[in-house]
Motif scaffolding. Sequence first.
Motif, PDB file in Angstrom:
ATOM      1  N   PHE A   1       5.541  -2.495  -9.306  1.00  0.00           N
ATOM      2  CA  PHE A   1       4.554  -1.448  -9.023  1.00  0.00           C
ATOM      3  C   PHE A   1       3.717  -1.081 -10.249  1.00  0.00           C
ATOM      4  O   PHE A   1       2.488  -1.113 -10.185  1.00  0.00           O
ATOM      5  CB  PHE A   1       5.260  -0.191  -8.502  1.00  0.00           C
ATOM      6  N   ARG A   2       4.366  -0.742 -11.328  1.00  0.00           N
ATOM      7  CA  ARG A   2       3.625  -0.290 -12.521  1.00  0.00           C
ATOM      8  C   ARG A   2       2.803  -1.405 -13.159  1.00  0.00           C
ATOM      9  O   ARG A   2       1.656  -1.195 -13.539  1.00  0.00           O
ATOM     10  CB  ARG A   2       4.595   0.291 -13.545  1.00  0.00           C
TER      11      ARG A   2
ATOM     12  N   PRO B   1      -6.034   1.869  -8.360  1.00  0.00           N
ATOM     13  CA  PRO B   1      -4.934   1.434  -7.495  1.00  0.00           C
ATOM     14  C   PRO B   1      -4.526   2.485  -6.464  1.00  0.00           C
ATOM     15  O   PRO B   1      -3.857   2.159  -5.484  1.00  0.00           O
ATOM     16  CB  PRO B   1      -3.789   1.154  -8.479  1.00  0.00           C
ATOM     17  N   LEU B   2      -4.943   3.724  -6.629  1.00  0.00           N
ATOM     18  CA  LEU B   2      -4.611   4.793  -5.691  1.00  0.00           C
ATOM     19  C   LEU B   2      -5.652   4.947  -4.585  1.00  0.00           C
ATOM     20  O   LEU B   2      -5.570   5.864  -3.773  1.00  0.00           O
ATOM     21  CB  LEU B   2      -4.465   6.127  -6.434  1.00  0.00           C
ATOM     22  N   SER B   3      -6.619   4.040  -4.524  1.00  0.00           N
ATOM     23  CA  SER B   3      -7.741   4.156  -3.596  1.00  0.00           C
ATOM     24  C   SER B   3      -7.395   3.807  -2.151  1.00  0.00           C
ATOM     25  O   SER B   3      -8.191   4.046  -1.258  1.00  0.00           O
ATOM     26  CB  SER B   3      -8.881   3.254  -4.055  1.00  0.00           C
ATOM     27  N   GLY B   4      -6.234   3.202  -1.917  1.00  0.00           N
ATOM     28  CA  GLY B   4      -5.877   2.776  -0.569  1.00  0.00           C
ATOM     29  C   GLY B   4      -6.343   1.368  -0.257  1.00  0.00           C
ATOM     30  O   GLY B   4      -6.110   0.861   0.844  1.00  0.00           O
TER      31      GLY B   4
ATOM     32  N   GLN C   1       3.928 -18.124  -4.939  1.00  0.00           N
ATOM     33  CA  GLN C   1       4.328 -16.744  -4.662  1.00  0.00           C
ATOM     34  C   GLN C   1       3.100 -15.858  -4.577  1.00  0.00           C
ATOM     35  O   GLN C   1       2.123 -16.050  -5.308  1.00  0.00           O
ATOM     36  CB  GLN C   1       5.245 -16.209  -5.756  1.00  0.00           C
ATOM     37  N   MET C   2       3.182 -14.869  -3.690  1.00  0.00           N
ATOM     38  CA  MET C   2       2.089 -13.926  -3.502  1.00  0.00           C
ATOM     39  C   MET C   2       2.667 -12.519  -3.412  1.00  0.00           C
ATOM     40  O   MET C   2       3.729 -12.322  -2.823  1.00  0.00           O
ATOM     41  CB  MET C   2       1.336 -14.251  -2.208  1.00  0.00           C
ATOM     42  N   LYS C   3       1.959 -11.569  -4.010  1.00  0.00           N
ATOM     43  CA  LYS C   3       2.322 -10.159  -3.874  1.00  0.00           C
ATOM     44  C   LYS C   3       1.073  -9.380  -3.507  1.00  0.00           C
ATOM     45  O   LYS C   3      -0.026  -9.692  -3.965  1.00  0.00           O
ATOM     46  CB  LYS C   3       2.902  -9.592  -5.167  1.00  0.00           C
ATOM     47  N   MET C   4       1.260  -8.355  -2.673  1.00  0.00           N
ATOM     48  CA  MET C   4       0.158  -7.477  -2.293  1.00  0.00           C
ATOM     49  C   MET C   4       0.587  -6.047  -2.564  1.00  0.00           C
ATOM     50  O   MET C   4       1.634  -5.605  -2.104  1.00  0.00           O
ATOM     51  CB  MET C   4      -0.203  -7.662  -0.824  1.00  0.00           C
ATOM     52  N   LEU C   5      -0.237  -5.333  -3.321  1.00  0.00           N
ATOM     53  CA  LEU C   5       0.030  -3.949  -3.688  1.00  0.00           C
ATOM     54  C   LEU C   5      -0.990  -3.054  -3.005  1.00  0.00           C
ATOM     55  O   LEU C   5      -2.182  -3.370  -2.982  1.00  0.00           O
ATOM     56  CB  LEU C   5      -0.099  -3.784  -5.211  1.00  0.00           C
ATOM     57  N   TYR C   6      -0.520  -1.948  -2.437  1.00  0.00           N
ATOM     58  CA  TYR C   6      -1.420  -0.953  -1.868  1.00  0.00           C
ATOM     59  C   TYR C   6      -0.751   0.404  -1.916  1.00  0.00           C
ATOM     60  O   TYR C   6       0.458   0.521  -2.102  1.00  0.00           O
ATOM     61  CB  TYR C   6      -1.860  -1.321  -0.452  1.00  0.00           C
ATOM     62  N   PHE C   7      -1.554   1.439  -1.800  1.00  0.00           N
ATOM     63  CA  PHE C   7      -1.066   2.804  -1.904  1.00  0.00           C
ATOM     64  C   PHE C   7      -1.287   3.517  -0.580  1.00  0.00           C
ATOM     65  O   PHE C   7      -2.369   3.447  -0.003  1.00  0.00           O
ATOM     66  CB  PHE C   7      -1.809   3.552  -3.024  1.00  0.00           C
TER      67      PHE C   7
ATOM     68  N   TYR D   1       3.373   3.887  -3.375  1.00  0.00           N
ATOM     69  CA  TYR D   1       3.000   2.478  -3.454  1.00  0.00           C
ATOM     70  C   TYR D   1       3.832   1.641  -2.491  1.00  0.00           C
ATOM     71  O   TYR D   1       5.003   1.920  -2.244  1.00  0.00           O
ATOM     72  CB  TYR D   1       3.231   1.919  -4.865  1.00  0.00           C
ATOM     73  N   CYS D   2       3.221   0.575  -1.975  1.00  0.00           N
ATOM     74  CA  CYS D   2       3.904  -0.422  -1.157  1.00  0.00           C
ATOM     75  C   CYS D   2       3.666  -1.777  -1.807  1.00  0.00           C
ATOM     76  O   CYS D   2       2.591  -2.045  -2.329  1.00  0.00           O
ATOM     77  CB  CYS D   2       3.358  -0.449   0.261  1.00  0.00           C
ATOM     78  N   LEU D   3       4.689  -2.601  -1.778  1.00  0.00           N
ATOM     79  CA  LEU D   3       4.591  -3.926  -2.364  1.00  0.00           C
ATOM     80  C   LEU D   3       5.126  -4.932  -1.354  1.00  0.00           C
ATOM     81  O   LEU D   3       6.259  -4.845  -0.904  1.00  0.00           O
ATOM     82  CB  LEU D   3       5.411  -3.996  -3.662  1.00  0.00           C
ATOM     83  N   TRP D   4       4.278  -5.882  -0.981  1.00  0.00           N
ATOM     84  CA  TRP D   4       4.622  -6.925  -0.020  1.00  0.00           C
ATOM     85  C   TRP D   4       4.659  -8.236  -0.793  1.00  0.00           C
ATOM     86  O   TRP D   4       3.799  -8.474  -1.647  1.00  0.00           O
ATOM     87  CB  TRP D   4       3.552  -6.956   1.064  1.00  0.00           C
ATOM     88  N   ALA D   5       5.656  -9.068  -0.528  1.00  0.00           N
ATOM     89  CA  ALA D   5       5.782 -10.333  -1.256  1.00  0.00           C
ATOM     90  C   ALA D   5       6.084 -11.479  -0.304  1.00  0.00           C
ATOM     91  O   ALA D   5       6.712 -11.297   0.736  1.00  0.00           O
ATOM     92  CB  ALA D   5       6.885 -10.224  -2.303  1.00  0.00           C
ATOM     93  N   LYS D   6       5.634 -12.683  -0.693  1.00  0.00           N
ATOM     94  CA  LYS D   6       5.939 -13.897   0.060  1.00  0.00           C
ATOM     95  C   LYS D   6       6.134 -15.032  -0.931  1.00  0.00           C
ATOM     96  O   LYS D   6       5.359 -15.186  -1.878  1.00  0.00           O
ATOM     97  CB  LYS D   6       4.815 -14.252   1.036  1.00  0.00           C
ATOM     98  N   ARG D   7       7.183 -15.817  -0.713  1.00  0.00           N
ATOM     99  CA  ARG D   7       7.453 -17.000  -1.526  1.00  0.00           C
ATOM    100  C   ARG D   7       7.489 -18.210  -0.613  1.00  0.00           C
ATOM    101  O   ARG D   7       8.200 -18.214   0.399  1.00  0.00           O
ATOM    102  CB  ARG D   7       8.781 -16.868  -2.253  1.00  0.00           C
TER     103      ARG D   7
END
Length: 114
Positions: free
Chosen positions: A23-24, A38-41, A53-59, A64-70
């Motif tokens: 997250f940070r 990053p707090l914009s939604g 690998q992929m990660k998606m960060l959203y607020f 915060y939410c963190l979605w990942a795929k490998r």
Amino acid sequence: MIGLDSQARIWLCTEPTDMRKSFRGLSALVRNQLKHDPLSGQYFVFVNRRKTQMKMLYFTATGYCLWAKRLEQGQFRVPLSASGQRALTLTDLQLLIDGIEVQKYRQFKRFRGV
């Protein structure tokens, strides 16, 4: 897939990202490298150097939410961009996640009712 709004702003970081970041670390990349809040939604997508690998960060309103795929096989097809970021539509993101590369795309006119 995640329940994304079709009007959501999605940004793909086209430069390789260290997938050990959470997250940070990813929110710092959004702020310092992509020059977004990053707090914009908005949704921010990152891919590692090997493109496995992929990660998606959203607020959201609660944090915060963190979605990942490998991927076990193959690679994500990340389009290049000189600016280091690229705006994606929801369809573009879904195609990227599913590993579909569109070589030629043509959309025909459709009637849109009021």
